[in-house]
Design a protein around this motif. Structure first.
Motif, PDB file in Angstrom:
ATOM      1  N   VAL A 184      -7.227   6.487   2.769  1.00  0.00           N
ATOM      2  CA  VAL A 184      -7.210   7.894   3.184  1.00  0.00           C
ATOM      3  C   VAL A 184      -6.118   8.134   4.224  1.00  0.00           C
ATOM      4  O   VAL A 184      -5.324   9.081   4.110  1.00  0.00           O
ATOM      5  CB  VAL A 184      -8.588   8.307   3.740  1.00  0.00           C
ATOM      6  CG1 VAL A 184      -8.513   9.696   4.371  1.00  0.00           C
ATOM      7  CG2 VAL A 184      -9.637   8.301   2.630  1.00  0.00           C
ATOM      8  N   ALA A 185      -6.059   7.273   5.236  1.00  0.00           N
ATOM      9  CA  ALA A 185      -5.056   7.443   6.295  1.00  0.00           C
ATOM     10  C   ALA A 185      -3.640   7.320   5.739  1.00  0.00           C
ATOM     11  O   ALA A 185      -2.773   8.171   6.005  1.00  0.00           O
ATOM     12  CB  ALA A 185      -5.298   6.419   7.401  1.00  0.00           C
ATOM     13  N   THR A 214       0.826  -1.216   0.000  1.00  0.00           N
ATOM     14  CA  THR A 214       0.000   0.000   0.000  1.00  0.00           C
ATOM     15  C   THR A 214       0.854   1.257   0.000  1.00  0.00           C
ATOM     16  O   THR A 214       0.569   2.224  -0.723  1.00  0.00           O
ATOM     17  CB  THR A 214      -0.938   0.001   1.219  1.00  0.00           C
ATOM     18  OG1 THR A 214      -1.720  -1.196   1.217  1.00  0.00           O
ATOM     19  CG2 THR A 214      -1.868   1.198   1.182  1.00  0.00           C
ATOM     20  N   MET A 215       1.927   1.279   0.782  1.00  0.00           N
ATOM     21  CA  MET A 215       2.798   2.446   0.832  1.00  0.00           C
ATOM     22  C   MET A 215       3.517   2.661  -0.493  1.00  0.00           C
ATOM     23  O   MET A 215       3.698   3.811  -0.930  1.00  0.00           O
ATOM     24  CB  MET A 215       3.822   2.295   1.960  1.00  0.00           C
ATOM     25  CG  MET A 215       3.253   2.412   3.362  1.00  0.00           C
ATOM     26  SD  MET A 215       2.509   4.020   3.721  1.00  0.00           S
ATOM     27  CE  MET A 215       3.932   5.086   3.703  1.00  0.00           C
ATOM     28  N   GLU A 216       3.918   1.581  -1.152  1.00  0.00           N
ATOM     29  CA  GLU A 216       4.570   1.710  -2.463  1.00  0.00           C
ATOM     30  C   GLU A 216       3.602   2.278  -3.502  1.00  0.00           C
ATOM     31  O   GLU A 216       3.996   3.089  -4.352  1.00  0.00           O
ATOM     32  CB  GLU A 216       5.102   0.355  -2.920  1.00  0.00           C
ATOM     33  CG  GLU A 216       6.383  -0.091  -2.245  1.00  0.00           C
ATOM     34  CD  GLU A 216       6.167  -0.585  -0.828  1.00  0.00           C
ATOM     35  OE1 GLU A 216       4.987  -0.748  -0.436  1.00  0.00           O
ATOM     36  OE2 GLU A 216       7.162  -0.817  -0.121  1.00  0.00           O
ATOM     37  N   TRP A 217       2.338   1.837  -3.442  1.00  0.00           N
ATOM     38  CA  TRP A 217       1.329   2.405  -4.338  1.00  0.00           C
ATOM     39  C   TRP A 217       1.126   3.897  -4.063  1.00  0.00           C
ATOM     40  O   TRP A 217       0.941   4.689  -5.000  1.00  0.00           O
ATOM     41  CB  TRP A 217       0.008   1.663  -4.186  1.00  0.00           C
ATOM     42  CG  TRP A 217      -0.068   0.381  -4.955  1.00  0.00           C
ATOM     43  CD1 TRP A 217       0.234  -0.870  -4.500  1.00  0.00           C
ATOM     44  CD2 TRP A 217      -0.491   0.221  -6.320  1.00  0.00           C
ATOM     45  NE1 TRP A 217       0.039  -1.799  -5.496  1.00  0.00           N
ATOM     46  CE2 TRP A 217      -0.408  -1.159  -6.616  1.00  0.00           C
ATOM     47  CE3 TRP A 217      -0.923   1.107  -7.304  1.00  0.00           C
ATOM     48  CZ2 TRP A 217      -0.744  -1.669  -7.867  1.00  0.00           C
ATOM     49  CZ3 TRP A 217      -1.259   0.603  -8.549  1.00  0.00           C
ATOM     50  CH2 TRP A 217      -1.168  -0.773  -8.829  1.00  0.00           C
ATOM     51  N   LEU A 221      -3.331  18.062  -4.123  1.00  0.00           N
ATOM     52  CA  LEU A 221      -3.171  17.189  -5.279  1.00  0.00           C
ATOM     53  C   LEU A 221      -2.316  15.969  -4.932  1.00  0.00           C
ATOM     54  O   LEU A 221      -2.621  14.845  -5.334  1.00  0.00           O
ATOM     55  CB  LEU A 221      -2.531  17.963  -6.437  1.00  0.00           C
ATOM     56  CG  LEU A 221      -3.436  18.909  -7.219  1.00  0.00           C
ATOM     57  CD1 LEU A 221      -2.627  19.705  -8.236  1.00  0.00           C
ATOM     58  CD2 LEU A 221      -4.543  18.132  -7.920  1.00  0.00           C
ATOM     59  N   ARG A 222      -1.255  16.188  -4.165  1.00  0.00           N
ATOM     60  CA  ARG A 222      -0.404  15.061  -3.776  1.00  0.00           C
ATOM     61  C   ARG A 222      -1.176  14.077  -2.899  1.00  0.00           C
ATOM     62  O   ARG A 222      -1.062  12.861  -3.057  1.00  0.00           O
ATOM     63  CB  ARG A 222       0.834  15.576  -3.033  1.00  0.00           C
ATOM     64  CG  ARG A 222       1.916  16.134  -3.954  1.00  0.00           C
ATOM     65  CD  ARG A 222       3.097  16.614  -3.152  1.00  0.00           C
ATOM     66  NE  ARG A 222       2.839  17.926  -2.577  1.00  0.00           N
ATOM     67  CZ  ARG A 222       3.493  18.452  -1.558  1.00  0.00           C
ATOM     68  NH1 ARG A 222       4.447  17.748  -0.962  1.00  0.00           N
ATOM     69  NH2 ARG A 222       3.209  19.651  -1.102  1.00  0.00           N
ATOM     70  N   MET A 223      -1.971  14.607  -1.981  1.00  0.00           N
ATOM     71  CA  MET A 223      -2.783  13.748  -1.127  1.00  0.00           C
ATOM     72  C   MET A 223      -3.797  12.963  -1.942  1.00  0.00           C
ATOM     73  O   MET A 223      -3.996  11.763  -1.728  1.00  0.00           O
ATOM     74  CB  MET A 223      -3.518  14.585  -0.075  1.00  0.00           C
ATOM     75  CG  MET A 223      -2.651  15.030   1.080  1.00  0.00           C
ATOM     76  SD  MET A 223      -3.526  16.188   2.161  1.00  0.00           S
ATOM     77  CE  MET A 223      -5.115  15.416   2.290  1.00  0.00           C
ATOM     78  N   LEU A 272      -5.764   7.884  -3.876  1.00  0.00           N
ATOM     79  CA  LEU A 272      -6.333   7.115  -4.986  1.00  0.00           C
ATOM     80  C   LEU A 272      -5.495   5.873  -5.288  1.00  0.00           C
ATOM     81  O   LEU A 272      -6.027   4.756  -5.409  1.00  0.00           O
ATOM     82  CB  LEU A 272      -6.441   8.004  -6.231  1.00  0.00           C
ATOM     83  CG  LEU A 272      -7.034   7.348  -7.489  1.00  0.00           C
ATOM     84  CD1 LEU A 272      -8.459   6.888  -7.231  1.00  0.00           C
ATOM     85  CD2 LEU A 272      -6.999   8.323  -8.664  1.00  0.00           C
ATOM     86  N   PHE A 273      -4.200   6.032  -5.386  1.00  0.00           N
ATOM     87  CA  PHE A 273      -3.330   4.889  -5.696  1.00  0.00           C
ATOM     88  C   PHE A 273      -3.247   3.918  -4.518  1.00  0.00           C
ATOM     89  O   PHE A 273      -3.109   2.711  -4.730  1.00  0.00           O
ATOM     90  CB  PHE A 273      -1.936   5.383  -6.091  1.00  0.00           C
ATOM     91  CG  PHE A 273      -1.809   5.739  -7.546  1.00  0.00           C
ATOM     92  CD1 PHE A 273      -1.083   4.933  -8.413  1.00  0.00           C
ATOM     93  CD2 PHE A 273      -2.426   6.862  -8.054  1.00  0.00           C
ATOM     94  CE1 PHE A 273      -0.969   5.258  -9.755  1.00  0.00           C
ATOM     95  CE2 PHE A 273      -2.322   7.198  -9.393  1.00  0.00           C
ATOM     96  CZ  PHE A 273      -1.599   6.384 -10.247  1.00  0.00           C
ATOM     97  N   SER A 274      -3.335   4.426  -3.293  1.00  0.00           N
ATOM     98  CA  SER A 274      -3.355   3.537  -2.126  1.00  0.00           C
ATOM     99  C   SER A 274      -4.590   2.642  -2.155  1.00  0.00           C
ATOM    100  O   SER A 274      -4.509   1.435  -1.865  1.00  0.00           O
ATOM    101  CB  SER A 274      -3.338   4.350  -0.831  1.00  0.00           C
ATOM    102  OG  SER A 274      -2.151   5.074  -0.698  1.00  0.00           O
ATOM    103  N   PHE A 275      -5.723   3.227  -2.516  1.00  0.00           N
ATOM    104  CA  PHE A 275      -6.956   2.442  -2.594  1.00  0.00           C
ATOM    105  C   PHE A 275      -6.857   1.384  -3.698  1.00  0.00           C
ATOM    106  O   PHE A 275      -7.226   0.213  -3.484  1.00  0.00           O
ATOM    107  CB  PHE A 275      -8.139   3.375  -2.864  1.00  0.00           C
ATOM    108  CG  PHE A 275      -9.460   2.661  -2.963  1.00  0.00           C
ATOM    109  CD1 PHE A 275     -10.110   2.218  -1.824  1.00  0.00           C
ATOM    110  CD2 PHE A 275     -10.044   2.422  -4.201  1.00  0.00           C
ATOM    111  CE1 PHE A 275     -11.324   1.552  -1.907  1.00  0.00           C
ATOM    112  CE2 PHE A 275     -11.252   1.762  -4.292  1.00  0.00           C
ATOM    113  CZ  PHE A 275     -11.898   1.321  -3.142  1.00  0.00           C
TER     114      PHE A 275
END
Length: 338
Positions: free
Chosen positions: A248-249, A101-104, A123-125, A130-133
């Protein structure tokens, strides 16, 4: 068994359950006091002399207070994410670091920088969330295809996925000459935290409230899809909700702080050893101990080679790797005793 004996056993079990679910116990209050002391130490730890300089009071509120608040919120977020992931995967070795998840999230940050030169924090968040999900959902899809679900296979799948995504991010960074962004993200540190750069971390409180509201259903989901469905829980919808909250977190932490390995592995395992797997009763413990763990690591990172500072991810990675090995050895020992 006589009725009086049966009633006594039931009353005793109910009393034990009440004591377990009771929040404001002496051990919990003691943990809060210890974490508060660590927070005070963090406020007054640093190279800059806030007592002897004229602008010391301003620097205290510009840097020290935001940094300590960011430590507390980040520790709660990562520990809580690890707890939820371990519960819904039924695996003690799962957390955002061991699932990719962190790599995504790092890949999402890189994608935002490629699409928007000099992107804002929002934008970074957004890209990291989005990629984490997406990454968490990909992990769960892989997990559903795997029939052998041993305690080691699940994190191995996550680590392999994370390695692939990390390789993609490295290639894109080299190709588009953005390796500095990747390197800066992998070095999770609170040194840049100050007023105006951490306020979005307050969203973590909303995530914590939502997880607490759905705690009972998430605990049922941890029993497996068949059991949860038979008990009236919409399993797929609940997994989507849990993955969304985790994304999100993790996305907020990745965008503001960077990569913080193994925090979601250490804390939930320590709490589960003593309190079991009930999410509702464990969540406050996990959040508070997560705050204390990362604050202690950050204090060590600031003092170990003063006046310089070691990235807190280095301390967390070292401690987390040792705990990871100890958990593996403990599980191996428990299998031998069976």
């Amino acid at each position: 068994m006589p009725k009086n004996a049966t009633a006594g056993v039931e009353n005793n079990s109910q009393l034990q359950l009440y004591k377990k679910n009771k929040l404001w116990t002496k051990p919990f209050i003691l943990v809060i006091i210890v974490v508060s002391i660590l927070g005070i130490i963090s406020l007054f730890t640093g190279v800059y002399d806030i007592w002897g300089q004229e602008d010391g009071r301003d620097m205290f509120f510009i840097t020290r207070v935001p940094r300590t608040v960011a430590l507390m919120l980040t520790g709660a977020a990562m520990a809580m994410s690890g707890l939820v992931m371990q519960l819904i995967t039924q695996n003690r070795l799962v957390e955002p670091t061991t699932t990719g998840t962190m790599e995504w999230a790092g890949l999402g940050l890189l994608a935002v920088y490629l699409l928007f030169p000099a992107p804002s924090l929002v934008l970074r968040m957004t890209g990291a969330i989005l990629f984490s999900f997406i990454g968490t959902m990909v992990f769960f899809l892989f997990l559903r295809k795997v029939k052998l679900r041993s305690s080691l296979i699940v994190p191995i799948i996550g680590l392999m996925l994370g390695a692939v995504i990390s390789a993609v991010s490295t290639f894109m960074g080299l190709f588009f000459q953005m390796t500095q962004i990747i390197e800066g993200w992998f070095v999770g540190s609170f040194s840049a935290v100050q007023v105006g750069r951490y306020e979005y971390l307050w969203i973590i409180i909303i995530v914590t409230i939502l997880i607490f509201m759905y705690a009972s259903r998430l605990t049922l989901a941890g029993l497996g899809e068949d059991v949860a469905t038979n008990l009236g829980v919409n399993y797929n919808r609940l997994i989507l909700l849990a993955n969304g909250l985790i994304a999100v977190a993790v996305g907020i932490v990745a965008a503001v702080i960077g990569n913080l390995p193994f925090l979601g592995l250490i804390v939930p395992n320590i709490v589960s050893m003593f309190r079991g797997d009930d999410l509702r009763s464990n969540l406050p413990w996990v959040c508070v101990i997560g705050m204390g763990t990362i604050t202690l690591c950050d204090i060590i990172s600031r003092t170990i080679i003063m006046p310089f500072e070691v990235p807190v991810s280095l301390i967390l990675g070292t401690v987390g790797a040792v705990v990871f090995i100890l958990i593996l050895l403990r599980q191996r020992k428990s299998r031998r005793l069976r």
